[in-house]
Design a protein around this motif. Structure first.
Motif, PDB file in Angstrom:
ATOM      1  N   GLN A  23       0.831  -1.193   0.000  1.00  0.00           N
ATOM      2  CA  GLN A  23       0.000   0.000   0.000  1.00  0.00           C
ATOM      3  C   GLN A  23       0.874   1.254   0.000  1.00  0.00           C
ATOM      4  O   GLN A  23       1.554   1.548   0.969  1.00  0.00           O
ATOM      5  CB  GLN A  23      -0.915  -0.005   1.230  1.00  0.00           C
ATOM      6  N   ALA A  70      -9.111  -0.216   4.895  1.00  0.00           N
ATOM      7  CA  ALA A  70      -8.582  -0.299   3.527  1.00  0.00           C
ATOM      8  C   ALA A  70      -8.546  -1.747   3.046  1.00  0.00           C
ATOM      9  O   ALA A  70      -8.944  -2.044   1.916  1.00  0.00           O
ATOM     10  CB  ALA A  70      -7.188   0.324   3.475  1.00  0.00           C
ATOM     11  N   VAL A  74     -10.622  -3.319  -0.172  1.00  0.00           N
ATOM     12  CA  VAL A  74      -9.918  -4.015  -1.262  1.00  0.00           C
ATOM     13  C   VAL A  74     -10.473  -5.433  -1.417  1.00  0.00           C
ATOM     14  O   VAL A  74     -10.638  -5.932  -2.537  1.00  0.00           O
ATOM     15  CB  VAL A  74      -8.401  -4.043  -0.996  1.00  0.00           C
ATOM     16  N   SER A  94     -10.970   4.534  -5.988  1.00  0.00           N
ATOM     17  CA  SER A  94      -9.560   4.390  -6.358  1.00  0.00           C
ATOM     18  C   SER A  94      -8.753   4.019  -5.115  1.00  0.00           C
ATOM     19  O   SER A  94      -9.258   4.094  -3.977  1.00  0.00           O
ATOM     20  CB  SER A  94      -9.027   5.704  -6.933  1.00  0.00           C
ATOM     21  N   GLU A  95      -7.512   3.662  -5.314  1.00  0.00           N
ATOM     22  CA  GLU A  95      -6.626   3.358  -4.188  1.00  0.00           C
ATOM     23  C   GLU A  95      -6.502   4.569  -3.261  1.00  0.00           C
ATOM     24  O   GLU A  95      -6.503   4.433  -2.041  1.00  0.00           O
ATOM     25  CB  GLU A  95      -5.251   2.945  -4.704  1.00  0.00           C
ATOM     26  N   GLN A  96      -6.419   5.764  -3.858  1.00  0.00           N
ATOM     27  CA  GLN A  96      -6.306   6.976  -3.052  1.00  0.00           C
ATOM     28  C   GLN A  96      -7.600   7.262  -2.295  1.00  0.00           C
ATOM     29  O   GLN A  96      -7.574   7.690  -1.130  1.00  0.00           O
ATOM     30  CB  GLN A  96      -5.954   8.174  -3.929  1.00  0.00           C
TER      31      GLN A  96
END
Length: 221
Positions: A23, A70, A74, A94-96
């Motif tokens: 991450q 998080a 995911v 998104s990842e952010q």
């Protein structure tokens, strides 16, 4: 069995460490505050209940570990957690986005006082044996609020009906496209217990003091 669990825990820690290193996005609390409108409708209403896969209160996420939030999102994106609504939300992020929202909820309504090292409410003899059998403190900590790694959840004081549903999800048939959670560690542990035993565990863990809470929020700001 204990040796097997020890091996599984070692593998879990190794995989969590690998996940953590992977991450790269750093969460921004203020950015996260602007992205949580879709979360408020369920997680920002005290007593709010979901109806899938059965009626239960939605989990408290204010005060939860950011890395766990998080990791859970995911897992929904990948289909490792099969809740249709949560997967639909997670796949839009998104990842952010995930990093920012997780950072926001970790500090949201954070309590100042430290919890005791062990719960003040002792479990019954039956529940104590179940906790020992599942080696729950090995990951979630002696007070169930300080996991050995922040990618694991705080579970002390979490809604007991939600905990029960979550534990059963690890036992679900993997072929079911809309129900279940894929986690080798929790799957192996949960399948040792009957649903009545899982409910007893959930009721005890949900009854002890923890950091988690529901902070009322409005969609309109």
């Amino acid at each position: 069995m204990n040796k097997t669990l020890t091996t599984l825990f070692a593998l879990a820690v190794a995989s969590v460490t690998a996940f953590s290193h992977a991450q790269e996005a750093k969460g921004d609390v203020e950015a996260g505050k602007q992205k949580i409108a879709m979360c408020i409708g369920c997680h920002g209403i005290p007593g709010y209940q979901a109806s899938f896969p059965e009626v239960h209160r939605v989990p408290m996420i204010s005060g939860q570990n950011a890395k766990y939030i998080a990791a859970a999102l995911v897992a929904y994106q990948k289909g490792e957690r099969k809740h249709p609504t949560m997967r639909g939300i997670a796949t839009s992020l998104s990842e952010q986005d995930i990093a920012d929202m997780a950072a926001y909820y970790e500090q949201h309504g954070k309590k100042g006082a430290d919890l005791p090292a062990k719960p003040s409410r002792e479990p019954s003899v039956q529940v104590a044996e179940l906790l020992k059998k599942g080696a729950c403190v090995s990951c979630h900590g002696d007070n169930f609020a300080k996991p050995i790694d922040p990618s694991y959840p705080k579970i002390a004081g979490q809604h007991s009906d939600y905990l029960f549903v979550a534990l059963k999800a690890y036992k679900a048939d993997a072929r079911n496209p809309n129900l279940g959670r894929s986690n080798a560690i929790m799957g192996g542990i949960s399948k040792q217990f009957t649903n009545a035993e899982l409910k007893a565990l959930a009721n005890y863990i949900g009854s002890i003091d923890g950091d988690l809470q529901v902070v009322p929020q409005s969609r309109f700001r």
